[in-house]
Design a protein around this motif. Sequence first.
Motif, PDB file in Angstrom:
ATOM      1  N   ARG A 167      36.792  37.866  33.421  1.00 38.07           N
ATOM      2  CA  ARG A 167      37.783  38.705  34.192  1.00 38.07           C
ATOM      3  C   ARG A 167      38.164  38.096  35.255  1.00 38.07           C
ATOM      4  O   ARG A 167      39.440  38.147  35.652  1.00 38.07           O
ATOM      5  N   PRO A 168      37.424  37.215  36.265  1.00 37.59           N
ATOM      6  CA  PRO A 168      38.056  37.191  37.677  1.00 37.59           C
ATOM      7  C   PRO A 168      39.211  36.174  37.330  1.00 37.59           C
ATOM      8  O   PRO A 168      40.029  36.162  37.980  1.00 37.59           O
ATOM      9  N   ALA A 169      39.238  35.005  36.146  1.00 35.46           N
ATOM     10  CA  ALA A 169      40.388  34.413  35.849  1.00 35.46           C
ATOM     11  C   ALA A 169      41.402  34.891  35.351  1.00 35.46           C
ATOM     12  O   ALA A 169      42.624  34.841  35.488  1.00 35.46           O
ATOM     13  N   MET A 170      41.074  35.813  34.394  1.00 37.92           N
ATOM     14  CA  MET A 170      42.214  36.745  33.535  1.00 37.92           C
ATOM     15  C   MET A 170      42.665  37.806  34.327  1.00 37.92           C
ATOM     16  O   MET A 170      43.845  37.840  34.602  1.00 37.92           O
ATOM     17  N   CYS A 171      41.850  38.731  34.905  1.00 39.72           N
ATOM     18  CA  CYS A 171      42.634  39.668  35.663  1.00 39.72           C
ATOM     19  C   CYS A 171      43.238  39.163  37.032  1.00 39.72           C
ATOM     20  O   CYS A 171      44.049  39.683  37.289  1.00 39.72           O
ATOM     21  N   ALA A 190      25.605  39.322  41.073  1.00 42.31           N
ATOM     22  CA  ALA A 190      24.483  40.168  40.521  1.00 42.31           C
ATOM     23  C   ALA A 190      23.432  39.914  40.934  1.00 42.31           C
ATOM     24  O   ALA A 190      22.242  40.865  41.001  1.00 42.31           O
ATOM     25  N   ALA A 191      23.088  38.901  41.780  1.00 45.91           N
ATOM     26  CA  ALA A 191      21.548  38.346  42.443  1.00 45.91           C
ATOM     27  C   ALA A 191      21.649  38.885  43.869  1.00 45.91           C
ATOM     28  O   ALA A 191      20.947  38.630  44.550  1.00 45.91           O
ATOM     29  N   VAL A 248      36.390  46.091  47.979  1.00 44.76           N
ATOM     30  CA  VAL A 248      36.067  44.849  47.851  1.00 44.76           C
ATOM     31  C   VAL A 248      34.945  44.377  48.490  1.00 44.76           C
ATOM     32  O   VAL A 248      34.709  44.900  49.700  1.00 44.76           O
ATOM     33  N   SER A 249      33.794  43.881  48.057  1.00 45.85           N
ATOM     34  CA  SER A 249      32.661  43.371  48.479  1.00 45.85           C
ATOM     35  C   SER A 249      32.479  41.803  49.057  1.00 45.85           C
ATOM     36  O   SER A 249      33.251  40.898  48.408  1.00 45.85           O
ATOM     37  N   HIS A 250      32.088  41.665  50.303  1.00 47.53           N
ATOM     38  CA  HIS A 250      31.738  40.249  50.656  1.00 47.53           C
ATOM     39  C   HIS A 250      30.602  39.655  49.965  1.00 47.53           C
ATOM     40  O   HIS A 250      29.526  40.432  49.393  1.00 47.53           O
ATOM     41  N   LYS A 251      30.591  38.514  49.381  1.00 49.49           N
ATOM     42  CA  LYS A 251      29.585  37.694  48.873  1.00 49.49           C
ATOM     43  C   LYS A 251      28.864  37.323  50.341  1.00 49.49           C
ATOM     44  O   LYS A 251      29.476  36.612  51.136  1.00 49.49           O
ATOM     45  N   VAL A 252      27.521  37.623  50.431  1.00 47.13           N
ATOM     46  CA  VAL A 252      26.702  37.466  51.448  1.00 47.13           C
ATOM     47  C   VAL A 252      26.219  35.930  51.289  1.00 47.13           C
ATOM     48  O   VAL A 252      25.704  35.360  52.258  1.00 47.13           O
ATOM     49  N   VAL A 280      34.183  39.707  45.813  1.00 46.65           N
ATOM     50  CA  VAL A 280      34.177  40.340  44.300  1.00 46.65           C
ATOM     51  C   VAL A 280      34.428  41.742  44.678  1.00 46.65           C
ATOM     52  O   VAL A 280      33.982  42.516  45.674  1.00 46.65           O
ATOM     53  N   HIS A 281      35.078  42.418  43.521  1.00 44.54           N
ATOM     54  CA  HIS A 281      35.176  44.002  43.382  1.00 44.54           C
ATOM     55  C   HIS A 281      34.111  44.313  42.368  1.00 44.54           C
ATOM     56  O   HIS A 281      34.462  44.129  41.274  1.00 44.54           O
ATOM     57  N   MET A 282      33.184  44.870  42.746  1.00 46.27           N
ATOM     58  CA  MET A 282      31.993  45.069  41.944  1.00 46.27           C
ATOM     59  C   MET A 282      32.274  45.956  40.752  1.00 46.27           C
ATOM     60  O   MET A 282      31.948  45.903  39.686  1.00 46.27           O
ATOM     61  N   PRO A 283      32.785  47.186  40.915  1.00 45.82           N
ATOM     62  CA  PRO A 283      33.124  48.168  39.819  1.00 45.82           C
ATOM     63  C   PRO A 283      34.082  47.420  38.589  1.00 45.82           C
ATOM     64  O   PRO A 283      33.737  47.427  37.382  1.00 45.82           O
ATOM     65  N   ALA A 284      35.046  46.818  39.050  1.00 47.34           N
ATOM     66  CA  ALA A 284      35.654  45.869  38.154  1.00 47.34           C
ATOM     67  C   ALA A 284      35.050  44.528  37.619  1.00 47.34           C
ATOM     68  O   ALA A 284      35.605  43.832  36.649  1.00 47.34           O
ATOM     69  N   VAL A 285      34.106  43.974  38.338  1.00 41.82           N
ATOM     70  CA  VAL A 285      33.419  42.693  38.167  1.00 41.82           C
ATOM     71  C   VAL A 285      34.534  41.666  38.073  1.00 41.82           C
ATOM     72  O   VAL A 285      34.804  40.899  36.959  1.00 41.82           O
ATOM     73  N   VAL A 286      35.388  41.794  39.035  1.00 40.91           N
ATOM     74  CA  VAL A 286      36.333  40.804  39.309  1.00 40.91           C
ATOM     75  C   VAL A 286      36.377  40.288  40.593  1.00 40.91           C
ATOM     76  O   VAL A 286      36.147  40.799  41.487  1.00 40.91           O
TER      77      VAL A 286
END
Length: 463
Positions: A157-161, A278-279, A268-272, A95-101
């Motif tokens: 946003r993940p779908a649209m952007c 957000a969690a 971009v950030s890894h999902k750990v 996920v790209h945290m600043p974009a929430v995408v």
Amino acid sequence: MRLTEALIAHATDLRYEDLPAEAIAATRVFVMDSVAVGLSATGPQVPLARTVREAATAVGEGRQARAWGSGEWLPAAGAAMINGYLVHAQEFDCVHMPAVVHPMAVILSALIAAAEQRGNAEGVPVDGRAFVTAINVAVDVATLLGISGRAPMRFFRPAMCGALGAAAGIAHMHDADADTVRRMLGLTYSHLSGTMQAHVEGSPTLALQVALGSRAVLTCWELARRGFPAPEDMLEGQFGYLPLFEGTWDTAPSLAALARRESQIQQVSHKVFPTGGAAHAAQDMLMELCEHEGLAPDDIDSIELQAPPLVHRLVARPWQDGMATSYARLCLPYLLATVMLEGRVGLDAYAPEKLTDRRRADIASRVRVVPNDCVDPNALVPQSMVVATRDGRRLHAHRDAAIGSPQRPLTRARQLDKFNHCLDHAARPLDAQRRQALLSLLDRLEALDDVRDLVDLLIIETP
């Protein structure tokens, strides 16, 4: 220059030689991460993946691209649909945290299908350098649109952007001129769908919205390449993406990032954990407190998370008896209860008996999420945690950046831990030799002669 023209120019002009070494390295890392996450969703813990695969097969037959895992041949749009669902189905994709995408779900599934189609139907192999460049174009477009939004999300946003980014990436992969890129973006914009209602309900339709975006991009490319007219002011026009879907927006930061030639894949950030992003900070803080303080479940009186309003909106939903896995992944009380009982949240954290576990429900009832004073509607940090124990202690933790983010990146060892964890959960776990072959290819992604060689290693069942 407006953002529309700036992004079209970027999608037209970017060359592999323009990419910094760090961006190429990040592309390798997140392609590795995304294909492993996708393969993990072929296993029995994601039964709806079969439904998506059957539906995609029912509406079209062809030999343009393959579904990961099963290896079924489909039209490129059908393959992209299946693979997009696999990548996002478990909330484990980057996920790209600043974009929430989540930039790679639509983008990687669509670009790999387009690359296979180009090689199989047109006889033009897509090599690693072209593939890496197209991914960077796509991620830049998707995330720069995301960071331009200034209102709480109403649309997903993940779908649209992601679809708009993939549209630019596919056009770039085909060496499209500026007019074709604009047409591709306009047609894809006209095909966008996906709201936050599925997120509110914790519905598996959330990942399907990614899948439908992936399918749409391939369909729109067939129209765009043939010259079908499209809206030209699809981003900033009166009813363009930014005013219609975002409502409130500011393109200045995105234009500045383009002017500085900043590569967004490096942000971009890894999902750990296979949970809502957000969690992540909260799980990380609780794991740290448990390790340092030796906490056991019965020690906990209450857990309070102080977080930005977006965190409350996305993951503060209450425990529900017999909740769906898609709901549990976005239920912070369930996730923190799982941390207390299992030490962390992994792909095996959503077994049916765990979703109805009364001990887990009891711990979840002690979790509370309260908004902090952050006013940014897109912010997921800072977050603070206060754990009150039954012997009177108040334990504190704080995060200004989530684990897996560029500010707190994963080591190579932890990246490989996730890679192997995902492959362990695939429909047929890859043996050591196959894993090493896949890893070796991904580590030299830009040197590939043909992207189809990558897909060969993603087929783990007999078609």
